[in-house]
Design a protein around this motif. Sequence first.
Motif, PDB file in Angstrom:
ATOM      1  N   ALA A   1      30.092  -4.802 -41.013  1.00  0.00           N
ATOM      2  CA  ALA A   1      30.155  -6.215 -41.408  1.00  0.00           C
ATOM      3  C   ALA A   1      31.547  -6.574 -41.923  1.00  0.00           C
ATOM      4  O   ALA A   1      32.087  -7.642 -41.609  1.00  0.00           O
ATOM      5  CB  ALA A   1      29.110  -6.512 -42.476  1.00  0.00           C
ATOM      6  N   ALA A   2      32.146  -5.675 -42.691  1.00  0.00           N
ATOM      7  CA  ALA A   2      33.495  -5.923 -43.217  1.00  0.00           C
ATOM      8  C   ALA A   2      34.509  -6.008 -42.087  1.00  0.00           C
ATOM      9  O   ALA A   2      35.341  -6.925 -42.055  1.00  0.00           O
ATOM     10  CB  ALA A   2      33.884  -4.820 -44.200  1.00  0.00           C
ATOM     11  N   PHE A   3      34.431  -5.080 -41.132  1.00  0.00           N
ATOM     12  CA  PHE A   3      35.376  -5.101 -40.014  1.00  0.00           C
ATOM     13  C   PHE A   3      35.143  -6.308 -39.102  1.00  0.00           C
ATOM     14  O   PHE A   3      36.028  -6.681 -38.332  1.00  0.00           O
ATOM     15  CB  PHE A   3      35.300  -3.808 -39.200  1.00  0.00           C
ATOM     16  CG  PHE A   3      36.082  -2.680 -39.811  1.00  0.00           C
ATOM     17  CD1 PHE A   3      37.453  -2.763 -39.973  1.00  0.00           C
ATOM     18  CD2 PHE A   3      35.437  -1.524 -40.235  1.00  0.00           C
ATOM     19  CE1 PHE A   3      38.175  -1.716 -40.537  1.00  0.00           C
ATOM     20  CE2 PHE A   3      36.153  -0.471 -40.791  1.00  0.00           C
ATOM     21  CZ  PHE A   3      37.524  -0.575 -40.949  1.00  0.00           C
ATOM     22  N   GLY A   4      33.972  -6.929 -39.187  1.00  0.00           N
ATOM     23  CA  GLY A   4      33.687  -8.121 -38.394  1.00  0.00           C
ATOM     24  C   GLY A   4      34.408  -9.361 -38.895  1.00  0.00           C
ATOM     25  O   GLY A   4      34.460 -10.385 -38.206  1.00  0.00           O
ATOM     26  N   VAL A   5      34.968  -9.292 -40.085  1.00  0.00           N
ATOM     27  CA  VAL A   5      35.718 -10.416 -40.650  1.00  0.00           C
ATOM     28  C   VAL A   5      37.162 -10.317 -40.161  1.00  0.00           C
ATOM     29  O   VAL A   5      37.815  -9.293 -40.362  1.00  0.00           O
ATOM     30  CB  VAL A   5      35.672 -10.384 -42.201  1.00  0.00           C
ATOM     31  CG1 VAL A   5      36.497 -11.513 -42.790  1.00  0.00           C
ATOM     32  CG2 VAL A   5      34.234 -10.440 -42.686  1.00  0.00           C
ATOM     33  N   PRO A   6      37.668 -11.370 -39.500  1.00  0.00           N
ATOM     34  CA  PRO A   6      39.057 -11.326 -39.030  1.00  0.00           C
ATOM     35  C   PRO A   6      40.026 -11.116 -40.199  1.00  0.00           C
ATOM     36  O   PRO A   6      39.886 -11.749 -41.244  1.00  0.00           O
ATOM     37  CB  PRO A   6      39.279 -12.709 -38.409  1.00  0.00           C
ATOM     38  CG  PRO A   6      37.910 -13.242 -38.151  1.00  0.00           C
ATOM     39  CD  PRO A   6      37.013 -12.623 -39.168  1.00  0.00           C
ATOM     40  N   GLY A   7      40.963 -10.221 -40.038  1.00  0.00           N
ATOM     41  CA  GLY A   7      41.948  -9.953 -41.078  1.00  0.00           C
ATOM     42  C   GLY A   7      41.669  -8.704 -41.884  1.00  0.00           C
ATOM     43  O   GLY A   7      42.515  -8.262 -42.664  1.00  0.00           O
ATOM     44  N   VAL A   8      40.493  -8.112 -41.736  1.00  0.00           N
ATOM     45  CA  VAL A   8      40.179  -6.875 -42.463  1.00  0.00           C
ATOM     46  C   VAL A   8      40.812  -5.709 -41.718  1.00  0.00           C
ATOM     47  O   VAL A   8      40.552  -5.502 -40.537  1.00  0.00           O
ATOM     48  CB  VAL A   8      38.652  -6.675 -42.608  1.00  0.00           C
ATOM     49  CG1 VAL A   8      38.351  -5.294 -43.177  1.00  0.00           C
ATOM     50  CG2 VAL A   8      38.061  -7.754 -43.499  1.00  0.00           C
ATOM     51  N   LYS A   9      41.663  -4.972 -42.411  1.00  0.00           N
ATOM     52  CA  LYS A   9      42.385  -3.865 -41.789  1.00  0.00           C
ATOM     53  C   LYS A   9      41.724  -2.521 -42.047  1.00  0.00           C
ATOM     54  O   LYS A   9      41.804  -1.627 -41.225  1.00  0.00           O
ATOM     55  CB  LYS A   9      43.824  -3.852 -42.290  1.00  0.00           C
ATOM     56  CG  LYS A   9      44.570  -5.105 -41.881  1.00  0.00           C
ATOM     57  CD  LYS A   9      46.010  -5.037 -42.240  1.00  0.00           C
ATOM     58  CE  LYS A   9      46.681  -6.285 -41.692  1.00  0.00           C
ATOM     59  NZ  LYS A   9      48.082  -6.130 -41.532  1.00  0.00           N
ATOM     60  N   SER A  10      41.100  -2.363 -43.200  1.00  0.00           N
ATOM     61  CA  SER A  10      40.361  -1.131 -43.475  1.00  0.00           C
ATOM     62  C   SER A  10      39.217  -1.445 -44.420  1.00  0.00           C
ATOM     63  O   SER A  10      39.286  -2.384 -45.211  1.00  0.00           O
ATOM     64  CB  SER A  10      41.268  -0.055 -44.080  1.00  0.00           C
ATOM     65  OG  SER A  10      41.568  -0.357 -45.421  1.00  0.00           O
ATOM     66  N   ALA A  11      38.154  -0.662 -44.291  1.00  0.00           N
ATOM     67  CA  ALA A  11      36.982  -0.833 -45.150  1.00  0.00           C
ATOM     68  C   ALA A  11      36.327   0.524 -45.343  1.00  0.00           C
ATOM     69  O   ALA A  11      36.128   1.254 -44.385  1.00  0.00           O
ATOM     70  CB  ALA A  11      35.997  -1.810 -44.516  1.00  0.00           C
TER      71      ALA A  11
END
Length: 113
Positions: A47-57
Amino acid sequence: MKKLILIAVLTFLGFSAQAQTKKNKNLKYITEVNGNCEQCKKRIEKAAFGVPGVKSANWDVDSHQLTVILNEEKCSTADLNKAIAKVGHDTKEVKATQKDYDNLHSCCKYERE
């Protein structure tokens, strides 16, 4: 001619100094996300990586801490929290709807506050 060379050198130095002042637009953000297991970890990170702009989670199962590096120009922490709540996991800032929580696998259901 000397003035022309001096102007060219000063212009070059000005551009090279300007190119080196790069703003860091990345933000390291840590928040608590409720969950129980490795299946939760995969769902939360996806879900975090599905947000544009998230580089690492990275979500830690034991501490329930989600550590994210995101580009502040492309998304906000509110966008991230909403995306995680949408897959059924409560964050400190945004609670998942009852419907989204009910869609979790039985082993992933946690005690809600």
